[in-house]
Design a protein around this motif. Structure first.
Motif, PDB file in Angstrom:
ATOM      1  N   VAL A 380      42.280 -32.589 -26.628  1.00  0.00           N
ATOM      2  CA  VAL A 380      42.140 -34.026 -26.902  1.00  0.00           C
ATOM      3  C   VAL A 380      42.302 -34.304 -28.388  1.00  0.00           C
ATOM      4  CG1 VAL A 380      40.537 -35.974 -26.848  1.00  0.00           C
ATOM      5  CG2 VAL A 380      40.713 -34.445 -24.877  1.00  0.00           C
ATOM      6  N   SER A 381      41.685 -33.463 -29.214  1.00  0.00           N
ATOM      7  CA  SER A 381      41.781 -33.641 -30.667  1.00  0.00           C
ATOM      8  C   SER A 381      43.221 -33.511 -31.141  1.00  0.00           C
ATOM      9  CB  SER A 381      40.894 -32.604 -31.364  1.00  0.00           C
ATOM     10  OG  SER A 381      41.062 -32.658 -32.756  1.00  0.00           O
ATOM     11  N   GLY A 405      41.181 -36.694 -39.202  1.00  0.00           N
ATOM     12  CA  GLY A 405      40.520 -37.202 -38.009  1.00  0.00           C
ATOM     13  C   GLY A 405      40.382 -36.119 -36.946  1.00  0.00           C
ATOM     14  N   GLY A 406      41.460 -35.379 -36.722  1.00  0.00           N
ATOM     15  CA  GLY A 406      41.405 -34.281 -35.761  1.00  0.00           C
ATOM     16  C   GLY A 406      40.453 -33.191 -36.195  1.00  0.00           C
ATOM     17  N   LEU A 407      40.474 -32.851 -37.501  1.00  0.00           N
ATOM     18  CA  LEU A 407      39.574 -31.817 -38.020  1.00  0.00           C
ATOM     19  C   LEU A 407      38.114 -32.246 -37.898  1.00  0.00           C
ATOM     20  CD1 LEU A 407      39.143 -29.125 -39.498  1.00  0.00           C
ATOM     21  CD2 LEU A 407      39.425 -30.365 -41.661  1.00  0.00           C
ATOM     22  N   THR A 408      37.857 -33.514 -38.160  1.00  0.00           N
ATOM     23  CA  THR A 408      36.483 -34.029 -38.041  1.00  0.00           C
ATOM     24  C   THR A 408      35.946 -33.847 -36.625  1.00  0.00           C
ATOM     25  OG1 THR A 408      36.883 -35.660 -39.782  1.00  0.00           O
ATOM     26  CG2 THR A 408      35.035 -36.075 -38.291  1.00  0.00           C
ATOM     27  N   ALA A 409      36.763 -34.150 -35.634  1.00  0.00           N
ATOM     28  CA  ALA A 409      36.339 -33.989 -34.240  1.00  0.00           C
ATOM     29  C   ALA A 409      35.988 -32.534 -33.940  1.00  0.00           C
ATOM     30  CB  ALA A 409      37.436 -34.479 -33.301  1.00  0.00           C
ATOM     31  N   LEU A 410      36.776 -31.608 -34.469  1.00  0.00           N
ATOM     32  CA  LEU A 410      36.518 -30.182 -34.225  1.00  0.00           C
ATOM     33  C   LEU A 410      35.248 -29.706 -34.924  1.00  0.00           C
ATOM     34  CD1 LEU A 410      40.130 -28.709 -34.539  1.00  0.00           C
ATOM     35  CD2 LEU A 410      38.920 -29.416 -32.477  1.00  0.00           C
TER      36      LEU A 410
END
Length: 579
Positions: A380-381, A405-410
């Protein structure tokens, strides 16, 4: 050894005094009660009191240095036989062992390769002390000297690349050529950070097993040969190229984790010394083809619209998306088909055929079972990040913001930890040396060296009096290989595109063909260095391709690309009626 012997002898004397103490006025006993045959039974060795060995032992006991019986090596084959050679020695066995121990290893040099470092420094010193040409300031010339020395250091690698770059920045500040703000200006640039974040996303892609799952799916479909796997990766990346305008995000953030997972799934890992099995070939081919796919569409590379804008200002004609894609289709397709074959011959993988791989991949997929929670979060990320890369520009979201944004989710979900990001040495090393080169290259342009160089080229070509075809060839070759001075395609285009396009048109070259050809080659020319295009640093940072091979193969292919784009491309453009 003498000191050790004295210490051990003293200890032995104390032991023998305890076990064989001589009473006052008496004589030393030949054996303690503990060692008498009466107590030792069958284990005792009877010995004649008149034997030479017995007398020798008694004399040593009187001197206070006789070891206990257990420390002597006796010949067990006969009664009354003298001690063996080691036991008869006046030096105890422990002392002999200590004196025979090997000498301490010599200390080895742990620093830089002094030969290669000396070469880099020598090149820089010679250039630094040469007088600056007319029209070039001393500051620009001194910076060029340090920049060239740094490039030589990156090629010869006397230290890790990040260390070489830091030494270069230190030299610019120690010589007062650059201020701190100028030297470290590119550390706030988007591209180096986008590359570093791509490493972190790749970590999650591999760690969760999502990369392995996708890799096994691809292997199950195309994995009978290494060539088949490579083509599937190359054309998948090319299909996404028109939709993702950042080659660093596309190659480093999406396909590099997949390529690395493919290599590891097939047993090719530089950390285990098996990079030659498949990974070296696949990574080098994948990188080369990213430069081709970037050249095929205006939207495949962030600097391509800059070429279009500069061309419109120079020749008064705007290049459309369709015109660019149509003109690049044939030479680009020829390169995408032939480059994997060429590298398959001159840089072959150790493992070429794996007929059992598809079946094995299907078995492994069954073992993996359903997707885990971490895999789903990673998927999803990644999907969200790619979507923002494709559509984010319409909402003012740049590529770095999307990646963050993707790194933050992870990080928030614990799929990866910040400690794991800190341990990604390749990310930080690449960020360091790439940003350092961008800083120096930008200042070369700012200090006037690049405009001076462009003006000299224009004057030189204009004075040759050549027909437009050979004049155009000279202009293209100079423009193409001057990319060694740049760590950014956008910087190169901004500094030299307008001047070189102007002189080509002045020499009689067709304006539209010249503009599109130079724009396309502004991507392809990133093929021969580790810093010339956004996909180079992350792919090189995986460690699959040695530096020497990277430059050698890149140099050979750079000539091949010129032949295809000017030869095959020129014929195709003639068919299209562009000239």
């Amino acid at each position: 050894a003498i000191c050790s012997y004295s210490a051990i002898s003293s200890a032995a004397a104390m032991v023998s005094t305890q076990s064989m103490r001589v009473p006052r006025g008496g004589t030393a006993p030949t054996r303690s009660a503990h060692h008498s045959p009466k107590h030792n039974g069958a284990l005792a060795r009877p010995q004649s009191a008149a034997s030479p060995a017995h007398r020798r032992r008694r004399n040593l006991q009187h001197q206070g240095i006789a070891p206990r019986r257990e420390h002597l090596l006796w010949d067990n084959n006969a009664k009354g036989r003298a001690p063996s050679a080691l036991g008869a020695s006046s030096v105890p066995a422990v002392v002999q062992a200590a004196s025979a121990s090997p000498p301490a290893p010599k200390s080895e040099w742990k620093g830089a390769n002094l030969k290669n470092l000396g070469l880099s420094v020598a090149v820089g010193v010679v250039l630094y002390n040469c007088p600056a040409p007319a029209g070039v300031t001393s500051q620009a010339w001194h910076l060029l000297a340090v920049f060239v020395a740094t490039i030589v250091g990156i090629v010869t690698a006397p230290l890790p690349l990040g260390a070489v770059a830091m030494v270069g920045l230190g030299a610019t500040m120690l010589t007062k050529t650059l201020t701190f703000a100028q030297a470290f200006s590119a550390f706030s640039s988007e591209i180096p950070w986008l590359i570093a974040i791509a490493f972190f996303l790749a970590k999650g892609f591999i760690k969760t097993g999502l990369g392995t799952r996708i890799a096994y799916c691809i292997v199950s479909l195309f994995g009978r040969t290494t060539l088949g796997l490579t083509y599937s990766l190359v054309f998948s990346e090319a299909l996404l190229a028109p939709a993702i305008p950042s080659v660093a995000a596309r190659a480093g953030g999406i396909f590099l984790p997949l390529a690395k997972a493919l290599c590891i799934a097939c047993g090719s890992d530089p950390e285990k010394g098996t990079e030659g099995k498949m990974g070296s070939y696949l990574m080098k081919t994948f990188f080369q083809c990213t430069t081709i796919s970037s050249a095929m569409f205006i939207t495949a590379m962030a600097a391509n619209p800059l070429s279009v804008n500069l061309a419109a200002a120079t020749i008064g004609e705007t290049i459309s998306w369709t015109q660019w894609a149509t003109a690049a289709f044939v030479p680009g397709l020829v390169c995408l088909i032939t480059v994997p074959l060429i590298l398959y011959i001159i840089y072959p993988p150790e493992v070429k055929d794996s007929p059992q791989a598809p079946a094995k991949a299907k078995e492994e997929l069954q073992k993996l079972g359903p997707m885990t929670t971490d895999e789903k979060i990673m998927a999803v990320s990644l999907a969200g990040t790619v979507s923002m890369w494709v559509f984010g520009a319409s909402f003012g979201i740049n590529a770095v913001a999307a990646a963050l944004g993707g790194l933050t989710a992870l990080l928030v979900t614990g799929v990866i930890t910040w400690k794991e990001c800190l341990n990604e040495n390749g990310a930080w090393d690449t960020l360091t040396w790439f940003a350092a080169l961008i800083s120096m290259a930008a200042c070369l342009n700012k200090f006037g060296l690049i405009p001076w160089f462009s003006g000299k080229v224009v004057t030189l070509v204009g004075n040759l009096g050549l027909a437009w075809q050979p004049a155009f060839l000279v202009i293209i070759v100079l423009y193409y290989y001057s990319h060694y001075l740049f760590a950014s395609g956008a910087a190169h285009i901004g500094a030299m595109y307008t001047a070189f396009l102007s002189v080509a048109v002045a020499c009689g070259a067709p304006p539209l063909v010249s503009a599109m050809c130079m724009g396309m080659l502004s991507n392809v020319m990133g093929c021969f260095t580790t810093y010339g295009i956004g996909s180079a640093p992350p792919i090189f940072g995986t460690g699959y391709v040695p530096l020497k091979k990277w430059y050698t193969l890149g140099g050979l292919l750079s000539v091949y690309y010129l032949f295809i784009w000017l030869g095959v491309g020129g014929a195709w453009w003639k068919v299209l009626g562009l000239w």
